[in-house]
Design a protein around this motif. Structure first.
Motif, PDB file in Angstrom:
ATOM      1  N   TYR A 184     -12.253  13.298 -42.957  1.00 51.23           N
ATOM      2  CA  TYR A 184     -13.671  13.045 -43.183  1.00 51.23           C
ATOM      3  C   TYR A 184     -14.594  13.975 -42.403  1.00 51.23           C
ATOM      4  N   ALA A 185     -14.255  14.216 -41.135  1.00 45.38           N
ATOM      5  CA  ALA A 185     -15.215  14.861 -40.240  1.00 45.38           C
ATOM      6  C   ALA A 185     -15.580  16.264 -40.712  1.00 45.38           C
ATOM      7  N   THR A 186     -16.850  16.614 -40.535  1.00 43.68           N
ATOM      8  CA  THR A 186     -17.280  17.986 -40.810  1.00 43.68           C
ATOM      9  C   THR A 186     -16.756  18.862 -39.675  1.00 43.68           C
ATOM     10  N   PRO A 187     -16.635  20.156 -39.918  1.00 46.72           N
ATOM     11  CA  PRO A 187     -16.120  21.032 -38.852  1.00 46.72           C
ATOM     12  C   PRO A 187     -16.921  20.891 -37.553  1.00 46.72           C
ATOM     13  N   THR A 188     -18.244  20.700 -37.670  1.00 42.03           N
ATOM     14  CA  THR A 188     -19.055  20.555 -36.449  1.00 42.03           C
ATOM     15  C   THR A 188     -18.650  19.300 -35.697  1.00 42.03           C
ATOM     16  N   ALA A 189     -18.555  18.185 -36.424  1.00 42.15           N
ATOM     17  CA  ALA A 189     -18.194  16.925 -35.766  1.00 42.15           C
ATOM     18  C   ALA A 189     -16.837  17.068 -35.100  1.00 42.15           C
ATOM     19  N   ARG A 190     -15.914  17.722 -35.806  1.00 44.83           N
ATOM     20  CA  ARG A 190     -14.574  17.863 -35.248  1.00 44.83           C
ATOM     21  C   ARG A 190     -14.616  18.705 -33.976  1.00 44.83           C
ATOM     22  N   SER A 191     -15.394  19.796 -34.015  1.00 46.51           N
ATOM     23  CA  SER A 191     -15.415  20.673 -32.845  1.00 46.51           C
ATOM     24  C   SER A 191     -16.087  19.983 -31.659  1.00 46.51           C
ATOM     25  N   ARG A 192     -16.873  18.940 -31.914  1.00 44.58           N
ATOM     26  CA  ARG A 192     -17.451  18.213 -30.774  1.00 44.58           C
ATOM     27  C   ARG A 192     -16.543  17.099 -30.296  1.00 44.58           C
ATOM     28  N   LEU A 193     -15.827  16.472 -31.230  1.00 39.24           N
ATOM     29  CA  LEU A 193     -15.014  15.308 -30.835  1.00 39.24           C
ATOM     30  C   LEU A 193     -13.699  15.728 -30.179  1.00 39.24           C
ATOM     31  N   LYS A 194     -13.123  16.829 -30.663  1.00 39.34           N
ATOM     32  CA  LYS A 194     -11.801  17.199 -30.137  1.00 39.34           C
ATOM     33  C   LYS A 194     -11.810  17.506 -28.640  1.00 39.34           C
ATOM     34  N   PRO A 195     -12.809  18.250 -28.132  1.00 40.81           N
ATOM     35  CA  PRO A 195     -12.822  18.476 -26.674  1.00 40.81           C
ATOM     36  C   PRO A 195     -12.906  17.169 -25.887  1.00 40.81           C
ATOM     37  N   ILE A 196     -13.627  16.172 -26.439  1.00 43.98           N
ATOM     38  CA  ILE A 196     -13.736  14.897 -25.721  1.00 43.98           C
ATOM     39  C   ILE A 196     -12.358  14.261 -25.589  1.00 43.98           C
ATOM     40  N   LEU A 197     -11.594  14.309 -26.691  1.00 38.84           N
ATOM     41  CA  LEU A 197     -10.228  13.765 -26.627  1.00 38.84           C
ATOM     42  C   LEU A 197      -9.376  14.566 -25.650  1.00 38.84           C
ATOM     43  N   GLU A 198      -9.625  15.903 -25.604  1.00 35.66           N
ATOM     44  CA  GLU A 198      -8.849  16.722 -24.673  1.00 35.66           C
ATOM     45  C   GLU A 198      -9.168  16.353 -23.237  1.00 35.66           C
ATOM     46  N   ILE A 199     -10.457  16.069 -22.959  1.00 35.82           N
ATOM     47  CA  ILE A 199     -10.828  15.656 -21.606  1.00 35.82           C
ATOM     48  C   ILE A 199     -10.143  14.332 -21.270  1.00 35.82           C
ATOM     49  N   LEU A 200     -10.164  13.418 -22.240  1.00 36.67           N
ATOM     50  CA  LEU A 200      -9.536  12.106 -22.048  1.00 36.67           C
ATOM     51  C   LEU A 200      -8.055  12.284 -21.703  1.00 36.67           C
TER      52      LEU A 200
END
Lengths: 414, 383
Positions: free
Chosen positions: B185-201
């Motif tokens: 579902y996610a747009t490339p922008t949303a993905r590029s913002r959410l993935k780093p958050i998961l990486e930090i987690l």
């Protein structure tokens, strides 16, 4: 997806319903994704919440009464400070300080710190979180007047420069993480000095030399399996091998560096080597990926010019894979820097105030320090644990930002 | 102009000695990983073996009724306490005896067992019973008190499984939903913002998660369910936080698996009139099943091996309970607590944590191997 024919009768309704359930589930997916973000936010807020807040402090001696000739304590020179110190503590304690480090070698800041700790001796009687400090200020004042009439309310930033600079102490008000940070840096340094060359060597062997035969397949599978071994098992390996079996070497006795009567293998060297083994599979796997990404045309060009295999690797493959290898190593370092469990098993010291002086020193590290402060029942130590967590997170963030920068800057296309 | 002919090099392959040495050294680097595995298995097995052979003498509460002579094999002892076991070794002072028969207070002993000297003993001296951990008791016993002769690993294993199950219950739905959202579902922008958050987690040290469990999750659970129900140290809090800890792992690996499903499958589904959800759930998810299953099993293996969160939040002290709101020590938590002190070598404690460690190692190894098998066997190959 087979559907009974009768369902086609009311096709438009079906489509609507399918779209509604699609929207519903999309919302569910979005909420689930958000929960991860929320968890991270709450985690950070919890740490920040405990890193700042009001404390009720009571001084044994009022600092104003220590002013000499109208000069306040913090403006006095070293001689005056020494006189103040001598006048207010027992001769035995003064002699002990002299023994630890002669006063001639100490500077004014050091003597001032001694006065702070042993003369003024501020004690934190009660502490509050940032949330409480902001929203239930009145209640805090009431508690203070009722329970601690002599105490003074101060807003304390637990993550102060003093906290980073100060040594470990059994008094939370002056305890710091310098020993722990130095311990972390030492162990990581040894870990990387051991595992980087070995890991890159193994990766080069597996990518550039290894033929597809039984032993090489076993090595490859084994590395993948090692990456999944719980870190505490590495701690037990380190305890059995480095601390116990090679205790003579890891304690430094074999090199005559330490006093054999008191030394044992629970040293920085053992800890570093254990962490080195722990991150080895990570480094190998990352380095393999980096080497794999070097295009074959480079190798063939080099072979074509008459270079040997090793010359090709040394002059072309490794330089081209270097950014990838470094990125992988930084990620390995950030894994190692947060590791706690194996070091507990190895036997990190519970309480040391002396900075580590070499690979044969006793050690404590930042995560160990956080663990010990977290498990203390008194509230003040939780603030220390939170502040130390922030220090650790800042170190990690710096490392990861470096890795990302490195990755982005060195991205080359062939 | 004549071109000078270059000196002709012999056109056969020369053995370059330093090349051979370098290759040998690199091979050794590769071999080190084998040494590590061998070292782990050897040390864990050796110390666990010593654990099962550990000889411990516990009081049997049976005083001698009368003085006995060195050659006397039939004598009387007190009858209080648990019954004596025929075939067990008993000790009085320095002498070890083998119990051959017992009749009320009267016992028949083989004197001077295990190469000890038969000697005379005074009345009133009490017998000690030999206690050895055995494998059957280790695997089925419901109490872990090595110093009292009880060696059942079930309390530790049980709490490990409860904490890991809670973790998987948290991480699987959240991680899978996150993966589906990011990949479908996610747009490339949303993905590029959410993935780093998961990486930090994923990058937050586990000890910080432990602090989070103790200072946030436990008070939260106590506020919701009541502090009478939820103990200060409890498995639920540790399990939920371990779930958050492995969440990025589940979601990243699952998302990779979902993204690996070729576009053509999705387009075929859209072409047949399927909605986005139907495509994601009925087409993409089954196609990526093996990758997701492998991710979940690997995540379970990490949850089992996770130490710091449980050491901080799940409680100290083995406790055989199925109530997640109670304190119970897990295998990793136990190893960490016992080895935290200055552990002396070859003691019962030292050997026992290696037996627990071996169990832990085997469990994670089996899970890792299963996950690798799943990936290999069920991988869908697309042209």
């Amino acid at each position: 997806m087979s559907q009974a024919p009768s369902k086609f009768a009311d096709a438009s309704l079906q489509v609507n319903r399918r779209h509604v359930s699609g929207k519903l589930w999309l919302t569910i997916f979005q909420v689930a994704t958000l929960i991860g973000v929320v968890a991270l936010t709450v985690l950070l807020l919890t740490i920040l919440n405990d890193s700042f807040g009001y404390v009720a402090v009571e001084n044994k001696v009022d600092p104003d009464s220590l002013a000499v000739n109208g000069i306040p304590l913090d403006a006095q020179d070293k001689e005056t400070l020494m006189q103040t110190l001598r006048a207010n503590i027992s001769a035995g304690l003064y002699a002990r300080f002299e023994r630890d480090q002669p006063f001639a070698e100490r500077d004014a800041a050091n003597v001032y710190a001694l006065i702070q700790e042993f003369v003024i001796s501020p004690r934190i009687l009660e502490s509050w979180t940032l949330y409480d400090s902001l929203f239930i200020r009145e209640q805090i004042s009431e508690t203070l007047e009722r329970d601690f009439p002599n105490a003074e309310l101060q807003f304390r930033n637990w993550l102060s420069w003093n906290f980073v600079r100060a040594q470990q102490s059994s008094y939370p008000e002056i305890a710091g993480v310098r020993t722990a940070i130095l311990g972390s840096l030492w162990t990581i340094g040894i870990a990387i000095a051991f595992s980087l060359p070995v890991g890159v060597g193994a990766a080069v062997y597996l990518q550039e030399y290894a033929q597809d035969n039984q032993i090489n397949r076993i090595i490859q599978t084994n590395i993948n399996n090692l990456a999944g071994v719980p870190s505490i098992i590495y701690g037990m390996l380190g305890l059995a091998i480095f601390v116990r079996a090679f205790g003579l070497f890891t304690s430094g006795i074999a090199f005559g560096a330490v006093d054999p009567a008191t030394a044992n293998g629970r040293t920085i060297l053992s800890a570093g080597l254990t962490l080195g083994l722990l991150v080895l599979p990570l480094i190998i796997i990352n380095a393999q990926e980096a080497i794999k990404a070097v295009p074959n045309s480079l190798r063939e060009a080099s072979f074509g010019l008459g270079a040997t295999r090793w010359e090709t690797i040394w002059a072309h493959v490794l330089p081209n894979a270097l950014p990838g290898i470094l990125t992988g190593s930084i990620l390995a370092v950030s894994r190692a820097i947060g590791e706690t469990a194996p070091l507990i098993v190895i036997g990190a010291s519970t309480f040391i105030q002396v900075d580590p002086s070499g690979p044969f020193s006793k050690f404590t590290t930042l995560p160990i320090q956080i663990f010990q402060w977290t498990t203390r029942p008194q509230g003040a130590y939780h603030h220390l644990a939170a502040a130390a967590s922030l220090v650790l997170l800042v170190m990690l963030l710096t490392l990861n930002a470096t890795a990302i920068l490195l990755r982005n800057r060195s991205r080359r296309s062939y | 102009m004549a071109i000078p002919t270059p000196p002709v090099a012999p056109l056969r392959r020369r053995t370059r000695i330093h090349e051979v040495i370098i290759q040998g050294l690199l091979f050794l680097c590769g071999l080190i990983s084998i040494f590590v595995t061998t070292g782990i298995i050897y040390e864990l097995s050796k110390e666990a073996y010593l654990f099962f052979g550990y000889q411990q003498w516990l009081p049997a509460h049976k005083p001698l009724v009368a003085d006995i002579a060195p050659e006397q094999t039939l004598f009387e002892v007190g009858t209080q306490g648990p019954a004596l076991e025929v075939g067990s070794h008993y000790r009085i002072g320095d002498e070890i005896m083998l119990l051959e028969a017992v009749d009320g207070a009267l016992v028949q002993m083989q004197r001077g067992a295990q190469q000890t000297e038969p000697i005379a003993h005074r009345a009133g001296l009490t017998l000690s019973r030999e206690v050895n951990p055995n494998l059957l008791e280790f695997l089925t016993g419901t109490a872990w008190e090595p110093h009292n002769g009880r060696f059942g690993i079930l309390p530790l294993l049980n709490s490990t499984l409860i904490v890991s199950s809670i973790a998987i219950l948290v991480a699987l739905p959240l991680g899978l939903a996150t993966a589906i959202y990011l990949s479908e579902y996610a747009t490339p922008t949303a993905r590029s913002r959410l993935k780093p958050i998961l990486e930090i987690l994923a990058g937050v040290p586990t000890v910080v998660y432990g602090f989070f469990a103790l200072t946030f999750m436990t008070p939260l659970l106590r506020a919701i369910f009541g502090s009478g129900v939820v103990e200060i140290y409890n498995m639920a809090s540790a399990g939920i936080v371990v779930g958050i800890l492995i969440l990025p792992f589940v979601s990243t690996v699952s998302e990779d698996a979902l993204s690996a499903v070729p576009r053509s499958l999705r387009e075929a589904a859209y072409g047949l009139g399927a909605t986005r959800l139907e495509t994601a759930i009925q087409i993409v998810l089954p196609a990526a099943f093996s990758g997701i299953a492998a991710a979940v099993i690997l995540a379970a293996s990490r949850a089992i091996g996770e130490t710091m969160v449980v050491a901080i939040a799940a409680g100290a002290g083995p406790n055989f309970t199925f109530n997640p709101f109670k304190a119970a020590e897990t295998m990793t938590g136990h190893i960490a607590r016992i080895s935290g002190g200055d552990l002396s070598y070859d003691s019962l404690d030292y050997n026992s944590i290696f037996a627990v460690g071996l169990m832990l190692f085997l469990m994670t190894l089996v899970l890792n191997i299963i996950s690798q098998r799943i990936v290999r066997r069920f991988r869908e190959v697309y042209e």
